[in-house]
Write a protein that holds these residues in place. Structure first.
Motif, PDB file in Angstrom:
ATOM      1  N   ALA A 140     -18.819  14.745  -8.685  1.00 39.47           N
ATOM      2  CA  ALA A 140     -18.138  13.510  -9.094  1.00 39.47           C
ATOM      3  C   ALA A 140     -18.604  12.334  -8.249  1.00 39.47           C
ATOM      4  O   ALA A 140     -18.878  11.253  -8.774  1.00 39.47           O
ATOM      5  CB  ALA A 140     -16.625  13.681  -8.990  1.00 39.47           C
ATOM      6  N   SER A 187     -22.152  11.256  -9.207  1.00 37.85           N
ATOM      7  CA  SER A 187     -22.342  10.791 -10.585  1.00 37.85           C
ATOM      8  C   SER A 187     -21.551   9.516 -10.840  1.00 37.85           C
ATOM      9  O   SER A 187     -21.526   9.017 -11.952  1.00 37.85           O
ATOM     10  CB  SER A 187     -21.942  11.888 -11.574  1.00 37.85           C
ATOM     11  OG  SER A 187     -20.563  12.160 -11.477  1.00 37.85           O
ATOM     12  N   LYS A 200     -18.279   9.056 -10.637  1.00 39.87           N
ATOM     13  CA  LYS A 200     -16.946   9.249 -11.201  1.00 39.87           C
ATOM     14  C   LYS A 200     -15.881   8.941 -10.155  1.00 39.87           C
ATOM     15  O   LYS A 200     -16.163   8.890  -8.958  1.00 39.87           O
ATOM     16  CB  LYS A 200     -16.793  10.671 -11.716  1.00 39.87           C
ATOM     17  CG  LYS A 200     -17.694  10.960 -12.903  1.00 39.87           C
ATOM     18  CD  LYS A 200     -17.498  12.352 -13.425  1.00 39.87           C
ATOM     19  CE  LYS A 200     -18.449  12.592 -14.587  1.00 39.87           C
ATOM     20  NZ  LYS A 200     -18.564  13.993 -14.921  1.00 39.87           N
ATOM     21  N   ASP A 201     -14.668   8.794 -10.614  1.00 35.40           N
ATOM     22  CA  ASP A 201     -13.543   8.517  -9.730  1.00 35.40           C
ATOM     23  C   ASP A 201     -13.199   9.772  -8.929  1.00 35.40           C
ATOM     24  O   ASP A 201     -12.841  10.805  -9.511  1.00 35.40           O
ATOM     25  CB  ASP A 201     -12.337   8.073 -10.556  1.00 35.40           C
ATOM     26  CG  ASP A 201     -11.140   7.704  -9.696  1.00 35.40           C
ATOM     27  OD1 ASP A 201     -11.311   7.457  -8.481  1.00 35.40           O
ATOM     28  OD2 ASP A 201     -10.025   7.649 -10.252  1.00 35.40           O
ATOM     29  N   LYS A 204     -17.016   5.200  -3.461  1.00 38.99           N
ATOM     30  CA  LYS A 204     -17.591   4.932  -4.775  1.00 38.99           C
ATOM     31  C   LYS A 204     -18.481   3.682  -4.725  1.00 38.99           C
ATOM     32  O   LYS A 204     -19.564   3.662  -5.304  1.00 38.99           O
ATOM     33  CB  LYS A 204     -16.487   4.759  -5.812  1.00 38.99           C
ATOM     34  CG  LYS A 204     -17.028   4.644  -7.213  1.00 38.99           C
ATOM     35  CD  LYS A 204     -15.920   4.636  -8.245  1.00 38.99           C
ATOM     36  CE  LYS A 204     -16.516   4.523  -9.632  1.00 38.99           C
ATOM     37  NZ  LYS A 204     -15.520   4.533 -10.678  1.00 38.99           N
TER      38      LYS A 204
END
Length: 127
Positions: free
Chosen positions: A45, A48, A50-51, A68
């Motif tokens: 995650a 990539s 994602k959250d 992030k």
């Protein structure tokens, strides 16, 4: 310092940041009951874009956006990270906690060039 070295440095910093933050929270793979799968879900995650907030301990939720954002800078510069070379080994497994050691190499690609970046053994506390 080359761009690949900068990506490697950033990558290591991200991994170290998540090593103190991961709990496995509601990672999709956590439903399998295997801490290794939950740790892999966190790493996949993160890289990539994602959250990852649902996968972090409540005490470090504020770090989720920082992590992030840092990866977004890597991706925004055209960099990609292939985590298929990572291994996940569980230890200290109890009914509701475990430590998963992430180790191996990631492939960092930037400007069409790919470089293997070795990661140190990183213990992720999973809950």
């Amino acid at each position: 310092m080359t761009t690949t070295h900068k990506f490697g440095f950033l990558l290591t910093a991200l991994i170290l940041a998540i090593s103190v933050a991961a709990c496995g929270g509601s990672a999709p793979a956590a439903s399998t009951g295997k801490p290794e799968d939950a740790a892999k879900a966190v790493m996949d995650a993160m890289f990539s874009g994602k959250d990852i907030a649902p996968m972090l301990c409540s005490a470090v939720q504020s770090k989720a956006s920082d992590m992030k954002d840092a990866f977004s800078k890597l991706a925004g510069a055209g960099g990609t990270v292939d985590t298929s070379g990572l291994t996940y080994t569980a230890s200290n497994v109890t009914a509701d906690t475990a430590t998963v050691t992430v180790s191996g190499n990631v492939k960092v690609t930037t400007s069409g060039a790919t470089k293997d970046v070795p990661l140190p053994n990183i213990p992720l506390p999973m809950k």
